[in-house]
Write an enzyme that holds these catalytic residues in place. Structure first.
Site, PDB file in Angstrom:
ATOM      1  N   GLY A   9      31.438 -25.375  65.582  1.00  0.00           N
ATOM      2  CA  GLY A   9      32.741 -25.026  66.135  1.00  0.00           C
ATOM      3  C   GLY A   9      32.621 -23.966  67.209  1.00  0.00           C
ATOM      4  O   GLY A   9      31.543 -23.403  67.438  1.00  0.00           O
ATOM      5  N   SER A 105      35.219 -34.343  67.521  1.00  0.00           N
ATOM      6  CA  SER A 105      34.526 -34.739  66.286  1.00  0.00           C
ATOM      7  C   SER A 105      35.152 -34.109  65.055  1.00  0.00           C
ATOM      8  O   SER A 105      35.209 -34.724  63.990  1.00  0.00           O
ATOM      9  CB  SER A 105      33.055 -34.318  66.335  1.00  0.00           C
ATOM     10  N   ASP A 106      35.589 -32.863  65.187  1.00  0.00           N
ATOM     11  CA  ASP A 106      36.193 -32.164  64.051  1.00  0.00           C
ATOM     12  C   ASP A 106      37.439 -32.900  63.563  1.00  0.00           C
ATOM     13  O   ASP A 106      37.661 -33.055  62.363  1.00  0.00           O
ATOM     14  CB  ASP A 106      36.524 -30.720  64.414  1.00  0.00           C
ATOM     15  N   ARG A 107      38.205 -33.413  64.495  1.00  0.00           N
ATOM     16  CA  ARG A 107      39.436 -34.116  64.141  1.00  0.00           C
ATOM     17  C   ARG A 107      39.132 -35.486  63.540  1.00  0.00           C
ATOM     18  O   ARG A 107      39.828 -35.952  62.641  1.00  0.00           O
ATOM     19  CB  ARG A 107      40.332 -34.211  65.364  1.00  0.00           C
ATOM     20  N   THR A 127      39.575 -21.880  65.742  1.00  0.00           N
ATOM     21  CA  THR A 127      39.769 -21.234  67.035  1.00  0.00           C
ATOM     22  C   THR A 127      41.022 -21.829  67.684  1.00  0.00           C
ATOM     23  O   THR A 127      41.812 -21.127  68.300  1.00  0.00           O
ATOM     24  CB  THR A 127      38.542 -21.441  67.939  1.00  0.00           C
TER      25      THR A 127
END
Length: 160
Positions: A9, A105-107, A127
């Site tokens: 992140g 990618s996080d989502r 963030t």
């Protein structure tokens, strides 16, 4: 056999070791800005790579530069690294968006995590604060807003 997965992140990098049932055995954190120092990357991975690990490593990354540094280091250590967006995600998750390249990618990982749910709202406080909608088992889009810390800093700087 243990598996290594990571989340890169903007603020921090989280690496977890999973057992054969994919349960988290141990997790490690590092400030993302520290990954660019060779000494830090060696110290960070020294204790992690000493485990009985599969040679394939999966990452979710919203910081391409940091992923590139980690990937290069792990390749030298004989690990294959994969980023979530490099996989055939559309076989796992139905997506109703116009531009896949704009979806982080996080989502994607968050959406896969609730893939069995028919309808839900995913809120991720990092963030950035993201809001994503799963409707009828399909990723239907979302929005990104400044994270709580960034909002507080900006509010403090911009108001009396």
């Amino acid at each position: 056999m243990n598996y290594l997965v990571g989340d890169i992140g903007n603020t921090s990098i989280k690496i977890s070791i999973l057992n054969y049932k994919f349960a988290i055995k141990k997790s490690y954190n590092l400030d993302t800005k520290k990954i660019y120092n060779n000494k830090n990357i060696k110290l960070f991975f020294k204790k992690i790579l000493a485990k009985n690990l599969d040679s394939r490593v999966l990452f979710s990354s919203v910081v391409p530069k940091a992923y590139k540094v980690i990937r290069a280091y792990l390749i030298k250590k004989n690990f294959q690294t994969f980023e979530v967006k490099d996989l055939k995600i559309k076989k796992i998750l139905k997506l109703d968006i116009k531009n896949f390249s704009q979806l982080g990618s996080d989502r994607i990982v968050n959406a896969i995590g609730v893939n069995k749910s028919k309808n839900c709202l995913i809120i991720d406080f990092g963030t950035a604060t993201t809001f994503d909608i799963i409707r009828n088992g399909r990723y239907d889009g979302g929005v990104i807003a400044p994270g709580v810390d960034l909002s507080i800093i900006n509010l403090n700087k911009s108001t009396a």
